[in-house]
Enzyme design. Structure first.
Site, PDB file in Angstrom:
ATOM      1  N   ASP A   1      -8.087  -4.515  -0.513  1.00  0.00           N
ATOM      2  CA  ASP A   1      -8.652  -5.316  -1.547  1.00  0.00           C
ATOM      3  C   ASP A   1      -8.424  -6.769  -1.860  1.00  0.00           C
ATOM      4  O   ASP A   1      -9.078  -7.583  -2.451  1.00  0.00           O
ATOM      5  CB  ASP A   1      -7.892  -4.646  -2.927  1.00  0.00           C
ATOM      6  CG  ASP A   1      -8.018  -3.258  -2.961  1.00  0.00           C
ATOM      7  OD1 ASP A   1      -8.972  -2.673  -2.701  1.00  0.00           O
ATOM      8  OD2 ASP A   1      -7.350  -2.370  -3.131  1.00  0.00           O
TER       9      ASP A   1
ATOM     10  N   HIS B   1       0.805  -1.117   0.024  1.00  0.00           N
ATOM     11  CA  HIS B   1      -0.105   0.156   0.118  1.00  0.00           C
ATOM     12  C   HIS B   1       0.907   1.209  -0.008  1.00  0.00           C
ATOM     13  O   HIS B   1       2.009   1.067   0.630  1.00  0.00           O
ATOM     14  CB  HIS B   1      -0.812  -0.062   1.408  1.00  0.00           C
ATOM     15  CG  HIS B   1      -1.957   1.046   1.108  1.00  0.00           C
ATOM     16  ND1 HIS B   1      -1.900   2.340   1.518  1.00  0.00           N
ATOM     17  CD2 HIS B   1      -3.307   0.861   0.871  1.00  0.00           C
ATOM     18  CE1 HIS B   1      -3.013   2.918   1.172  1.00  0.00           C
ATOM     19  NE2 HIS B   1      -3.849   2.089   0.965  1.00  0.00           N
TER      20      HIS B   1
END
Ligand code: MLT
Length: 428
Positions: free
Chosen positions: A364, A307
């Site tokens: 996700d 991320h």
């Protein structure tokens, strides 16, 4: 003495004030830099640039902390409802029961969309991606409520746009799916709560009774809460930037939906599931794909890992992972894709290549597994993200407007041709 930073240019020193947030994050305020020095800063991808001051969401990527209006995401996911979190983000405080009832009631009253919106669906190709339809129709609300473009909306008028958008988004989102499937579009049911109504519009048919499963409602509620805001991410920054030109709430959020659709942003949840399916179709040998991911020449990238701002575990991923296990057990689903996901996760948490690069599974990675378990088709995953992110976009747009932020207008360093004379076409 107040802390300041010094920039020395051409032997001359310029002091710039340091500002500090409530969580002690610090920034050098360079608002006067260009006026005073003629220089600008350049920060591709804005990794070091604070675009605004915001009181909505706090995120500490090093420590893996995420809080909405001060409340830890873990507590909200465990105890709250999506409606309550939406109110919290938009209005800055947890609602009393009366405030929550009124907010939910207002939203319920506005769930219907203009009948002409139904007609617009006829103009889209049946295979259109739901995100393309969603962004167009959310933008079209500006055409149905032209007064929403006014730069001088009162607090009550802004609230009405907020309520309308919160109310109509699930209707339009569910219809994008129904339209793709060639199914009749279901009108909203105002006797149902936000999540149940969405599931009803998605999955019911006029021909048979649809039973709403409370476990599915609870899973959806949690997923929407976890996605509700994430400070100045790409789509939220888009909403604020577009809104800074005094664009309408609908137009600004529609722009955010397009940003979210990108596979490097919200579109990643669809890509994760497609990747898991590809690994399954290839025989399910996760070790082989992990090696491929480490080999730059292979061009293969593990989706759902790492991320931009979390250098520790994404706190949302921890909650979603647990929720995914619970939902699958509660619904009695044995999903081979979950096994593949678990093996990839194990590899990432133990393989030095991933550990050194801090490539932990992100939000996700697991969300798609739950969406799949509750029957949401892969093409709708990013729409689900948008549904969850909506209160965050609204809160950020509203904050930007209330703070009377100036129009966003970045500068650039020009790297093109120097001045040259026009050459007529026959001489080129
Ligand atoms: C998000 O929730 O918006 C994503 O994790 C992306 C981001 O924050 O940059």
């Amino acid at each position: 003495m107040a802390e300041s930073a010094e920039i020395i240019l051409d032997g001359k020193s310029y002091p710039y004030p340091v500002i500090e947030g409530t969580e002690h994050e610090k920034a050098i305020d360079i608002a006067k830099l260009r006026d005073q020095t003629g220089y600008i800063t350049i920060d591709s991808g804005y990794k070091n640039t604070g675009a605004t001051k915001s009181a909505i969401t706090f995120l500490d990527g090093e420590e893996g902390i995420l809080r909405y209006r001060g409340y830890p995401i873990e507590q909200l996911a465990e105890n709250s409802s999506f409606m309550e979190v939406a109110y919290l983000l938009i209005y800055g405080k947890l609602p009393t029961q009366a405030e929550l009832d009124d907010f939910s009631h207002q939203i319920t009253k506005h769930t219907l969309v203009h009948e002409d919106v139904r007609k617009i669906f006829d103009g889209f190709p049946s295979a259109a991606h739901p995100m393309a339809i969603l962004s167009s129709l959310i933008c079209s609300l500006t055409a149905f409520y032209p007064e929403s473009v006014s730069p001088d909306l009162s607090k009550e008028e802004i609230d009405l746009n907020v309520i309308r958008l919160m109310a109509k988004m699930p209707t339009i989102a569910a219809w994008t799916y129904k339209n793709n499937m060639g199914h009749p579009l279901n009108y909203p049911r105002n006797d149902l709560d936000y999540c149940s109504n969405f599931l009803y519009m998605m999955f019911s048919f006029p021909t048979e009774k649809y039973e709403i499963n409370p476990k599915v409602v609870s899973a959806l509620n949690k997923l929407l809460i976890l996605h509700a805001d994430h400070e100045q991410n790409c789509s939220t920054s888009t909403v604020r930037l577009v809104g800074s030109a005094n664009a309408s709430l609908y137009g600004s959020v529609s722009a955010g939906i397009n940003a979210l659709w990108g596979p490097l942003h919200g579109g990643a949840n669809q890509e994760v599931l497609e990747m898991l399916q590809a690994i399954q179709a290839d025989g399910g040998d996760t070790a082989k794909w992990v090696e491929k991911a480490k080999d730059k020449a292979s061009g293969f990238r593990l989706m759902g890992f790492g991320h931009r701002v979390y250098k520790n575990f994404d706190p949302r991923a921890k909650i979603i992972k647990k929720a995914a296990d619970e939902v699958l057990t509660a619904l009695g689903i044995e999903d081979p894709l979950l096994k593949i996901a678990q093996e990839l996760e194990q590899a990432a948490l133990t393989d030095p290549y991933f550990v050194e690069r801090k490539l932990y599974p992100n939000v996700d990675f697991y969300s798609g597994i739950i969406y799949r378990a509750i029957g949401i088709p892969t093409e709708m995953f990013t729409v689900m993200f948008a549904l969850g992110r909506l209160p965050g976009w609204i809160a950020q747009w509203k904050e930007m407007r209330e703070n009377k932020e100036p129009i966003g207008r970045p500068r650039q360093i020009y790297t093109g041709e120097l001045e040259r004379d026009y050459v007529s076409i026959e001489k080129r």
